[in-house]
Design an enzyme around this catalytic site. Structure first.
Site, mmCIF file in Angstrom:
data_model
loop_
_atom_site.group_PDB
_atom_site.id
_atom_site.type_symbol
_atom_site.label_atom_id
_atom_site.label_comp_id
_atom_site.label_asym_id
_atom_site.label_seq_id
_atom_site.Cartn_x
_atom_site.Cartn_y
_atom_site.Cartn_z
ATOM 1 N N LYS A 1 0.870 -1.194 0.000
ATOM 2 C CA LYS A 1 0.000 0.000 0.000
ATOM 3 C C LYS A 1 0.887 1.217 0.000
ATOM 4 O O LYS A 1 2.022 1.177 0.506
ATOM 5 C CB LYS A 1 -0.873 0.012 1.256
ATOM 6 C CG LYS A 1 -2.073 0.879 1.160
ATOM 7 C CD LYS A 1 -3.140 0.174 0.343
ATOM 8 C CE LYS A 1 -4.525 0.653 0.525
ATOM 9 N NZ LYS A 1 -5.502 -0.365 0.146
ATOM 10 N N ASP B 1 -6.920 4.146 -4.593
ATOM 11 C CA ASP B 1 -7.484 3.909 -3.257
ATOM 12 C C ASP B 1 -8.202 5.211 -2.868
ATOM 13 O O ASP B 1 -8.486 6.045 -3.735
ATOM 14 C CB ASP B 1 -6.364 3.535 -2.275
ATOM 15 C CG ASP B 1 -6.890 2.879 -1.000
ATOM 16 O OD1 ASP B 1 -7.120 1.657 -1.005
ATOM 17 O OD2 ASP B 1 -7.077 3.580 0.016
HETATM 18 N N1 GLU Z 1 -7.125 -0.026 -3.181
HETATM 19 C C1 GLU Z 1 -7.908 -1.177 -3.516
HETATM 20 C C2 GLU Z 1 -7.964 -2.144 -2.339
HETATM 21 O O1 GLU Z 1 -7.798 -1.769 -1.201
HETATM 22 C C3 GLU Z 1 -7.447 -1.816 -4.821
HETATM 23 C C4 GLU Z 1 -6.057 -2.331 -4.816
HETATM 24 C C5 GLU Z 1 -5.583 -2.808 -6.192
HETATM 25 O O2 GLU Z 1 -6.370 -2.859 -7.099
HETATM 26 O O3 GLU Z 1 -4.399 -3.126 -6.293
HETATM 27 O O4 GLU Z 1 -8.230 -3.299 -2.505
#
Ligand code: GLU
Length: 420
Positions: A108, A148
């Site tokens: 993240k 996100d």
């Molecule tokens: N931010 C989204 C999540 O928390 C998507 C993450 C992604 O697609 O890599 O799942």
């Protein structure tokens, strides 16, 4: 590393991991390795503001695990972003991707910034400089960011362009959630909301209910909340309340979601809506009379303070970490079923995986195929969790973590520890 462990989200996730590893009998050495991220990078992101002064923002990218494949997870722009929160969210990504049987690890990223206070140029500068600062640890085979909270396809387009400029050629696989025109996947924008609705359908099904006529309240009207409300509405659910950061609106006979989305696109607010409704606060939304409650805003929405007032029978976590550990215990006692984040909001990363695959193959699928494959992948994961939950009589959150940790355990033991 110590400061990583300080935040509530990280602590909660670690506790959940410990509990789940005990229940699922996971090797203690594997648990020890899963307790900390593999790598955490903190960067300064200096940008020139529109008034020509320079401001330095703090950026992060935390890579938790790459046992199953490249690191994968979103980038968050929010004024409360900090290292520990990003690390907690990175850890959740590892378990999400493992549970969904994707060949991906967990990561993240984020910048401590209120994106609503920056102009488009400032946001572009911020994204490009941040990308450049983390470019040596991302890449299609290394770590693949995505949207996100506070970021969107445009942010991903700038990220892809900056990385590609540095490499000298277009690199589609470095990021997912891109606009379709530059290698994004059809269906990606609505995917998290659609996954939430598929999970809602399944939880209703195993309880001998259907979506038709079921009452639903949705907290958050961003990408996840607005799509979840729309897809649930299209499947016959009655959306009795929705909200955004400024507050919410309710109507026990159901809100006209397509019309509200149209209005919201223009006004960025529910104000001035020419439809029958009553104004409510965000707190009222959470405790409203409804069968299904979808918290799709930020973490820590349902806490020890308001959990007792929740009237819903099913809570489907559209956001990451919206129910605190304290609230979890209260909801369980009240007999409320929580479909946990790493399952319920997994639709986003599932279609991110599809986008990555399509980009690498340079062969793109139609939306019907994307949605069909999403349905297949997420309902399979739902039933793996449901079976474990039934068999071991543990909450679905614990069951999801157990199923996920078991897959990671197998992979870790097969790969072994380097050097030995
Ligand atoms: N931010 C989204 C999540 O928390 C998507 C993450 C992604 O697609 O890599 O799942």
């Amino acid at each position: 590393m110590e400061s990583i462990l300080e935040g509530q989200l990280y602590k909660n996730t670690l506790n959940l991991l410990r509990k789940s590893c005990e229940i699922a009998n996971v090797d203690p050495n594997v648990r020890e390795r899963l307790s900390k991220p593999k790598r955490a990078l903190i960067v300064s992101v200096p940008i020139r503001l529109d008034d020509y002064t320079v401001k330095v923002f703090h950026g992060y990218r935390v890579q938790h695990s790459q046992t199953l494949g490249p690191f994968k997870g979103g980038i968050r722009y929010h004024q409360h972003v900090n290292l520990s929160e990003v690390a907690g969210l990175a850890m959740l990504m590892t378990f999400k991707n493992s549970l969904l049987q994707l060949p991906l690890g967990g990561a993240k990223g984020g910048i401590t910034v209120d994106p609503t206070k920056l102009s488009r140029t400032e946001l572009q500068n911020l994204t490009r400089r941040y990308t450049s600062e983390i470019s040596n640890i991302i890449g299609p085979e290394i770590d693949i960011p995505a949207p996100d909270v506070g970021t969107d396809p445009q942010t991903m387009a700038w990220l892809m362009d900056t990385y590609s400029q540095e490499k000298g050629h277009a690199v589609l696989g470095v990021v997912t959630g891109k606009p379709v025109e530059i290698g994004g996947s059809l269906g990606r924008t609505g995917a998290t909301g659609l996954g939430v609705v598929f999970c809602t359908e399944e939880i209703l099904k195993v309880n001998n209910k259907t979506m038709n006529g079921t009452t639903v309240a949705v907290q958050g009207f961003g990408n996840v909340g607005s799509h979840a409300a729309l897809y649930a509405h299209q499947r016959g659910a009655k959306i009795v309340a929705i909200s955004d950061i400024a507050g919410g609106i309710a109507n026990p006979s159901g809100l006209d979601i397509p019309k509200i989305i149209e209005h919201y696109k223009l006004k960025k607010s529910f104000d001035g809506l020419d439809l029958p409704h009553e104004k409510i606060s965000n707190d009222q939304l959470l405790t409203i009379k409804t069968e299904v409650l979808i918290p799709a805003a930020l973490d820590g929405a349902i806490t020890g303070d308001n959990a007792n007032q929740i009237q819903a029978k099913f809570v489907i976590e559209g956001a990451n970490g919206p129910v605190t550990a304290e609230a979890d215990a209260i909801l369980e006692k009240k007999g409320i079923t929580v479909v946990p984040d790493i399952l319920a909001n997994g639709g986003g990363v599932i279609v991110s995986y599809f986008e990555w695959v399509q980009g690498i193959a340079s062969f793109f699928w139609d939306e019907e195929e994307v949605n069909k494959k999403l349905h297949h992948q997420i309902t399979k994961a739902f039933h793996r969790v449901w079976e474990f939950h039934k068999e071991k009589q543990v909450p679905m959150r614990v069951a999801a973590m157990c199923v996920s940790a078991k897959r990671l355990e197998k992979a870790m033991l097969l790969r072994g520890l380097y050097p030995r």
